[in-house]
Design an enzyme around this catalytic site. Sequence first.
Site, short mmCIF file in Angstrom:
data_model
loop_
_atom_site.label_atom_id
_atom_site.label_comp_id
_atom_site.label_asym_id
_atom_site.label_seq_id
_atom_site.Cartn_x
_atom_site.Cartn_y
_atom_site.Cartn_z
N ASN A 196 0.80 -1.23 0.00
CA ASN A 196 0.00 0.00 0.00
C ASN A 196 0.84 1.28 0.00
OD1 ASN A 196 0.72 -0.61 2.67
ND2 ASN A 196 -0.98 0.57 3.48
N GLY A 224 2.42 -5.54 7.56
CA GLY A 224 1.46 -6.27 6.75
C GLY A 224 0.25 -6.64 7.58
N SER A 225 -0.43 -7.69 7.18
CA SER A 225 -1.68 -8.04 7.85
C SER A 225 -1.41 -8.74 9.19
CB SER A 225 -2.49 -8.97 6.95
OG SER A 225 -1.78 -10.17 6.74
N THR A 226 -2.40 -8.72 10.06
CA THR A 226 -2.27 -9.36 11.36
C THR A 226 -2.06 -10.87 11.20
OG1 THR A 226 -3.56 -7.63 12.43
CG2 THR A 226 -3.49 -9.76 13.56
N THR A 260 -0.61 -12.54 8.74
CA THR A 260 0.77 -12.85 8.34
C THR A 260 1.73 -12.52 9.47
OG1 THR A 260 0.14 -12.27 6.08
CG2 THR A 260 2.47 -12.57 6.50
N GLY A 261 1.45 -11.44 10.20
CA GLY A 261 2.30 -11.06 11.33
C GLY A 261 2.44 -12.19 12.35
N GLU A 263 4.16 -4.36 12.45
CA GLU A 263 3.20 -3.28 12.20
C GLU A 263 2.06 -3.90 11.41
OE1 GLU A 263 3.18 -0.39 13.41
OE2 GLU A 263 5.24 0.13 13.92
N CYS A 287 -3.09 1.72 6.49
CA CYS A 287 -3.30 1.01 7.76
C CYS A 287 -4.05 1.90 8.74
CB CYS A 287 -1.97 0.54 8.33
SG CYS A 287 -0.75 1.84 8.48
N GLU A 322 7.68 1.83 15.35
CA GLU A 322 8.62 2.41 14.40
C GLU A 322 8.63 3.93 14.59
OE1 GLU A 322 7.14 0.57 10.61
OE2 GLU A 322 9.04 -0.50 10.76
P1 NAD Z 1 0.37 -9.28 3.81
O1 NAD Z 1 0.50 -9.64 5.23
O2 NAD Z 1 -0.38 -10.17 2.90
O3 NAD Z 1 1.82 -9.14 3.14
C1 NAD Z 1 2.83 -8.28 3.67
C2 NAD Z 1 4.20 -8.78 3.24
O4 NAD Z 1 4.45 -10.05 3.84
C3 NAD Z 1 4.38 -9.00 1.74
O5 NAD Z 1 5.69 -8.57 1.38
C4 NAD Z 1 4.25 -10.50 1.59
O6 NAD Z 1 4.93 -11.01 0.46
C5 NAD Z 1 4.90 -11.00 2.86
N1 NAD Z 1 4.49 -12.33 3.32
C6 NAD Z 1 3.39 -13.05 2.97
N2 NAD Z 1 3.34 -14.21 3.67
C7 NAD Z 1 4.43 -14.22 4.47
C8 NAD Z 1 4.93 -15.14 5.47
N3 NAD Z 1 4.29 -16.27 5.76
N4 NAD Z 1 6.06 -14.81 6.13
C9 NAD Z 1 6.71 -13.66 5.88
N5 NAD Z 1 6.28 -12.74 4.96
C10 NAD Z 1 5.16 -13.03 4.27
O7 NAD Z 1 -0.22 -7.81 3.82
P2 NAD Z 1 -0.67 -6.93 2.58
O8 NAD Z 1 -1.97 -7.48 2.05
O9 NAD Z 1 0.49 -6.78 1.65
O10 NAD Z 1 -0.93 -5.52 3.30
C11 NAD Z 1 -2.17 -5.13 3.83
C12 NAD Z 1 -2.16 -5.22 5.34
O11 NAD Z 1 -1.05 -4.54 5.89
C13 NAD Z 1 -3.38 -4.56 5.98
O12 NAD Z 1 -3.90 -5.39 7.01
C14 NAD Z 1 -2.83 -3.28 6.59
O13 NAD Z 1 -3.59 -2.76 7.66
C15 NAD Z 1 -1.47 -3.71 6.98
N6 NAD Z 1 -0.59 -2.55 7.11
C16 NAD Z 1 -0.15 -2.19 8.34
C17 NAD Z 1 0.65 -1.07 8.50
C18 NAD Z 1 1.17 -0.62 9.84
O14 NAD Z 1 2.08 0.17 9.89
N7 NAD Z 1 0.62 -1.11 10.94
C19 NAD Z 1 0.99 -0.32 7.37
C20 NAD Z 1 0.51 -0.71 6.13
C21 NAD Z 1 -0.27 -1.84 6.01
#
Ligand code: NAD
Length: 473
Positions: free
Chosen positions: A148, A222-224, A226-227, A244, A278, A453
């Site tokens: 994003n 990224g997403s919760t 995946t986190g 994050e 986010c 961060e």
């Molecule tokens: P996502 O979790 O699908 O992917 C994020 C990253 O993780 C990508 O680079 C992806 O290739 C990688 N990934 C995928 N599976 C993985 C794994 N098993 N292990 C390690 N890495 C892996 O998220 P997205 O769809 O790209 O982003 C959208 C989400 O991110 C939303 O939920 C949004 O709220 C969140 N987000 C949070 C913040 C913040 O600062 N808190 C900022 C921006 C986006």
Amino acid sequence: MTDFSSDFTMTIDGKAATAAATLPVRNPATDSVFAQVPDAGQAELDLAVAAAARAFPGWAATPVEERRAALRAIAAIVTENIQPLSRLLTQEQGRPLADALGELGATSYWATATADMALPGAETDGPQGRVITRYVPLGVVGAIVPWNYPILLSMFKILPALLTGNTLVLKPSPYTPLTSLKLGELLRGVLPDGVLNVISGGDALGPLLTAHPDIAKISFTGSTATGKRVMAGAAATLKRVTLELGGNDAAIVLPDVDVDKIAEPLFWAAFRNSGQICVATKRIYIHEDIYDRLSAALADYARGVVVGDGLEQGTRLGPVQNRLQYDRVKDLIADAKANGLTFLTGGDVDESRAGYFIPVTIVDNPPDDARVVVEEAFGPVLPLLKYRDIDDAVARANATTVGLGGSVWSSDMNAAAAVAERLETGTVQINGPASPNPHHPFGGHKQSGLGAENGPDGLLAYTNPKVISIPKG
Ligand code: NAD
């Protein structure tokens, strides 16, 4: 001369690197493939980590003033190349060119501001002797970012990690690798070889980073869902993690607002980048006295906002970034329809149009347990909810497992600040969307993350404390 339209290579050890396979990259405004990038696997990751590990001792020992100069050099490179980088970012990410320029401009600003930040550390001298507290770098950092805000969110990691003496392997999202790869290319020769490695690959690559034994820390945005996988993967080698993650930010609008004045900023708090932020406002709780007027003003404003290709003049909102997200958002709208909810605007997706376009969709006072309220849409879909009693609004805003940001809208700063104190989130903004800045910690409460961060906390997150005690005599 850098070619910004083709020849996308990774940067490993300061040099161009390819992989046996490639990955296609689509323009979300046209749904067509317009570039190919290397699809790195274990072998390329090992090379990148080895290069970062070799570069680490030298970089950690580099005088901090030189590391500050390196951050300023990053700012200068971004500024010099802001036009072609922004254009490329719009093509891969989808957002209007002006917003892409905004992200790159913010990147330069962040680099300059971080370069000037004080590093932590202390020394005390007492009758027992001297105690030196240092914050030493961790080693090789793996940075994983979403699609994003590909560049700015990378910088939240690269800048503090480099300033504190770490080296990095950056992995952008497979949906938006292009601008990051070009930035890596532009920084070859600007940073010492191996200090910043940029690799591209599919979703198989992330887990390889979290498992790699020579990576000391994973900084993940990224997403919760995946986190949680990242945290589990990092446990085997006890890597440090900064997470994050997702949010479901509530805005609470008090009855004393000037409706005509706040409709426009409130709209953009929710819909900028087509809701794919986010800390975008994802639910708005509006006092019943002004609900009808404010919801009408928001819907009126929405009808004038042009949704289109980000490279076209006049576009204010681009497409959703990728097909998976497009399908998710469409599913949320379909669910709202199936449950008989009322749309103030939008709700009908033109499937015949090429690209992942979703009209601005505002849902009128759905029940609290509607999916459109409970789930993070991460797209241009927004529920407006009515409240009578502020205690009730606060309880409903907090009734979620996530706690990233939130906002309170009022003409009375004291009243708004009192409500802000009660929101269970990492950031709260009065009369605007929660937004990070280089000087203050940005992080999520509850399942929105771990650690922070930016600001001093963001620097400390790339260090281990080390205390040396030297007795007298
Ligand atoms: P996502 O979790 O699908 O992917 C994020 C990253 O993780 C990508 O680079 C992806 O290739 C990688 N990934 C995928 N599976 C993985 C794994 N098993 N292990 C390690 N890495 C892996 O998220 P997205 O769809 O790209 O982003 C959208 C989400 O991110 C939303 O939920 C949004 O709220 C969140 N987000 C949070 C913040 C913040 O600062 N808190 C900022 C921006 C986006």
